[in-house]
Design a protein around this motif. Structure first.
Motif, PDB file in Angstrom:
ATOM      1  N   LYS A 213      10.962 -83.307   6.411  1.00 35.73           N
ATOM      2  CA  LYS A 213      10.495 -82.802   7.924  1.00 35.73           C
ATOM      3  C   LYS A 213       9.403 -83.878   8.489  1.00 35.73           C
ATOM      4  CE  LYS A 213      14.013 -80.193   7.984  1.00 35.73           C
ATOM      5  NZ  LYS A 213      14.368 -79.072   7.152  1.00 35.73           N
ATOM      6  N   HIS A 233      18.018 -82.971  13.416  1.00 32.15           N
ATOM      7  CA  HIS A 233      18.126 -82.053  12.417  1.00 32.15           C
ATOM      8  C   HIS A 233      19.454 -81.866  12.180  1.00 32.15           C
ATOM      9  CE1 HIS A 233      16.778 -78.052  10.615  1.00 32.15           C
ATOM     10  NE2 HIS A 233      16.892 -78.584   9.778  1.00 32.15           N
ATOM     11  N   SER A 255      17.057 -73.820  10.845  1.00 34.16           N
ATOM     12  CA  SER A 255      16.900 -73.934   9.473  1.00 34.16           C
ATOM     13  C   SER A 255      17.623 -72.440   8.974  1.00 34.16           C
ATOM     14  CB  SER A 255      15.453 -73.780   9.020  1.00 34.16           C
ATOM     15  OG  SER A 255      14.890 -75.014   9.760  1.00 34.16           O
ATOM     16  N   LYS A 259      23.713 -75.368   7.919  1.00 34.48           N
ATOM     17  CA  LYS A 259      24.201 -76.907   7.660  1.00 34.48           C
ATOM     18  C   LYS A 259      24.592 -77.382   6.486  1.00 34.48           C
ATOM     19  CE  LYS A 259      20.191 -78.338   9.057  1.00 34.48           C
ATOM     20  NZ  LYS A 259      19.563 -76.793   9.348  1.00 34.48           N
ATOM     21  N   ASP A 284      21.171 -81.960   6.220  1.00 34.12           N
ATOM     22  CA  ASP A 284      19.806 -81.813   6.716  1.00 34.12           C
ATOM     23  C   ASP A 284      19.467 -82.759   7.962  1.00 34.12           C
ATOM     24  OD1 ASP A 284      17.945 -79.246   6.956  1.00 34.12           O
ATOM     25  OD2 ASP A 284      16.640 -80.878   6.440  1.00 34.12           O
TER      26      ASP A 284
END
Ligand code: GTP
Ligand code: SPV
Ligand code: MN
Length: 603
Positions: A213, A233, A255, A259, A284
């Motif tokens: 991230k 993302h 999140s 995904k 991701d």
């Protein structure tokens, strides 16, 4: 001995050694021997050592390791994450900001001597295939073997990254120390203008695997704005149709909103019989860049999956589970002490009787669960090599990436948002991305299940001003013109009055991808509504799930409730005005115009 003669790397490493004062410095070359040595060290630590990792059953889970983090260190910490640009305005309203000078001054004493008595590991890595022109090099300095072993799975780690870098100064400098794992002194700090990340007082996943991230989204989104590309993302998947043609799709969900699951889905029977296949490129993060032919191409900068464990099972996500069967790392799941294997909620219906729960207590699993506990932490994770994935795309290592036909946004929405709809065009699609909101999950600390705005599923990850980020999206759309991917929105999480999901989800999401691909090919019609193009009910294939998804349920799934949407639009105007504009975000006029148009259409 250092692994590179790059003077920029050597100068920075020397400075960090002088600051952190480790007893020993180890350059990570990525060799099997070195990794085996580090694994031996970290697994031979005594029980109770917070850095301890455990070998698992060598027959059932060869090469796999198990680790528990501190109880207060189990997820990303958004309130302690900072974007330190020169001005507050550059960081914008969605980020915590601090003046870089001030932040360096605050953190430097915390790093001073922090590695005394310890070893410093210097990790060179490439984000993306080493040979890709889209790839970038990072170097992470850490005092954690857990980080080295995770980076080995998540990135192309080792000397090849330095060879790619040559003498260039274009690399991201990551400094991590677990320090005392003190939550009060935990900081995850990005300095986008310095290509620098400083992380301290955590030893958990997203806070310390700095490639992920911190670099691939926060720093990279900033680089992308300046260099004409995008860091998002997003998962990347390929759907191979019976005619052999493969369509690539990116999808951005917040999140823990699906995904990894969508990226690896197994199509329902009917589709398999017809010859459909799904391939995973990424689960991701996507880096997207216009190619020579003017289309948008995506690479997955990562080399592995850091996936949510609970809920993963042979039925919900066979391919993810299969990916964890060798050379994986499990963090904060439960142990079955009889078999020395791992367990988490919904893996199967048999929680181990002789269990160690994620905090480390020995418990009777079924009893412990009956008392209202979970054996695994809700944000427990597996780190698994992409090459283990049975459906990994043959294009996974293609340096040019894959051409993207569709971009999907989505989130967890109990009501309002239909199963799927298509934007009228790229600008409207950018508006839809800006309007993503989702019920919060365990992936970050804080309350779970609260609806919050999460534009493009990037709220915690945009490394600069969200208004400029939206403007960048619009510019990219202009550059791509009629070659731009089509933009869609999905919602797998619509609920009935009793809180049950009314769409089966998982593999059945293929039915929605099918419609999306047909829309991209122009082979299926749609209804024009106030919010976008909706499927005609008969065009979502429900063959085999007619009992579950009755025509009445389909009506609910595809409903555009005027009252709810009027509220939704009012909330969006409030969000734009109060949360973004009033707090220093320059909202592009084109997005306000979209809002006006939807409002007018709803009247
Ligand atoms: P991050 O790694 O945090 O970015 O998460 P992610 O977006 O990859 O989410 P993931 O695929 O790991 O899914 C998170 C949770 O959502 C798991 O508990 C899944 O079981 C659940 N989930 C995923 N897809 C679906 C779906 O189609 N329907 C429902 N009801 N749940 C889903
Ligand atoms: C997420 O939270 O979106 C993740 C996990 O993918 S972490 O790496 O912790 O950010
Ligand atoms: Mn994620």
């Amino acid at each position: 001995m250092s692994l590179t003669t790059n003077p920029n790397v050597l100068k920075w490493v020397d400075e960090m050694i002088a600051l952190c004062k480790p007893d020993k410095v180890v350059w990570i070359d990525g060799s099997k021997e070195q990794l085996a040595e580090l694994t031996a060290q970290v697994t031979s630590l005594p029980d109770g050592d917070p850095n301890k990792m455990y070998h698992l059953n060598e027959e059932k889970l060869p090469g796999c390791l198990y680790h528990r983090t501190a109880v207060n260190d189990v997820a990303r910490v958004e309130d302690r994450t900072f974007i330190c640009t020169k001005t507050k305005e550059e960081a914008g309203p969605t980020n915590n900001w601090c003046d870089p000078k001030e932040m360096y001054a605050k953190l430097t004493p915390m790093y001073d001597g922090v590695m005394k008595g310890q070893t410093m590991y210097i990790i060179p890595y490439s984000m993306g295939p080493v040979a890709s022109p889209i790839s970038k090099v990072g170097v992470e300095i850490t005092d954690s073997i857990y980080v080295v072993l995770n980076m080995n799975i998540m990135t192309r780690m080792g000397k090849a990254a330095f060879d790619k870098l040559g003498d260039s100064n274009d690399f991201v400098r990551g400094l991590h120390s677990k320090a005392d794992v003190d939550p009060e002194k935990r900081y995850i700090v990005q300095f986008p203008e310095d290509n620098t990340i400083w992380s301290i007082n955590s030893a958990y996943g997203g806070n310390v695997i700095l490639s992920k991230k911190c670099f691939a989204l926060r720093i990279a989104s900033f680089q992308g704005k300046n260099e004409g590309w995008m860091a998002e993302h997003m998962l990347i998947l390929g759907v191979q149709k019976p005619d052999g043609d493969t369509k690539y799709i990116c999808a951005a969900f917040p999140s823990a909103c699906g995904k990894t699951n969508l990226a690896m889905l197994i199509p329902p029977e009917g589709y398999l019989k017809k010859g459909y296949k799904v391939f995973t490129v990424g689960d991701d993060i996507a880096w997207l860049k216009p190619g020579k032919d003017g289309r948008l191409y995506a690479i997955n900068p990562e080399n592995g999956f850091f996936g949510v464990a609970p809920g993963t099972n042979a039925k919900s996500n066979y391919n993810a589970l299969a990916s964890t069967m060798k050379n994986a790392i499990f963090t904060n799941v439960a142990l079955d002490n009889d078999t020395n294997t791992v367990w988490w909620e919904k893996l199967d219906k048999n929680p181990p009787v002789n269990a160690t729960e994620w905090k480390g207590s020995k418990v009777n699993g079924p009893e412990f669960i009956a008392e209202g506990n979970t054996l695994a932490h809700p944000n427990s994770r597996f780190t698994a090599p992409a090459e283990n994935c049975p459906c990994i795309s043959p294009e996974f290592n293609n340096p040019d990436g894959v051409p993207i036909s569709a971009i999907i946004f989505g989130g967890r929405r109990a009501s309002t948002t239909p199963l799927v709809y298509q934007s009228f065009d790229w600008t409207h699609g950018t508006y839809i991305g800006s309007a993503v909101s989702s019920e919060t999950t365990a992936a970050a600390t804080g309350a779970v299940g609260v609806l919050r705005h999460d534009p493009m599923a990037m709220k915690p990850f945009i490394g600069y001003n969200v208004g400029d980020y939206w403007a960048h999206w619009l510019e990219m759309g202009e550059k791509l013109g009629d070659k731009a991917p089509k933009i869609f929105n999905v919602n797998w999480f619509k609920q009935d009055e009793n809180g049950n999901f009314i769409w089966p989800g998982f593999g059945d999401n293929m039915r929605v991808l099918d419609w999306i691909i047909k829309r991209c090919e122009g082979t299926v019609d749609a209804d024009e509504t106030a919010i976008g193009y909706l499927p005609k009910k008969a065009d979502i294939n429900v063959e085999g799930i007619e009992d579950e998804v009755t025509p009445e349920i389909m009506d609910k799934l595809l409903a555009v409730d005027k009252e709810l949407w009027t509220k939704e639009i009012a909330e969006m105007r409030r969000y734009y005005n109060d949360d973004i504009k009033a707090k220093g975000g320059n909202i592009p006029q084109a997005l306000y115009a979209e809002l006006d148009r939807i409002e007018a259409r709803l009247k």
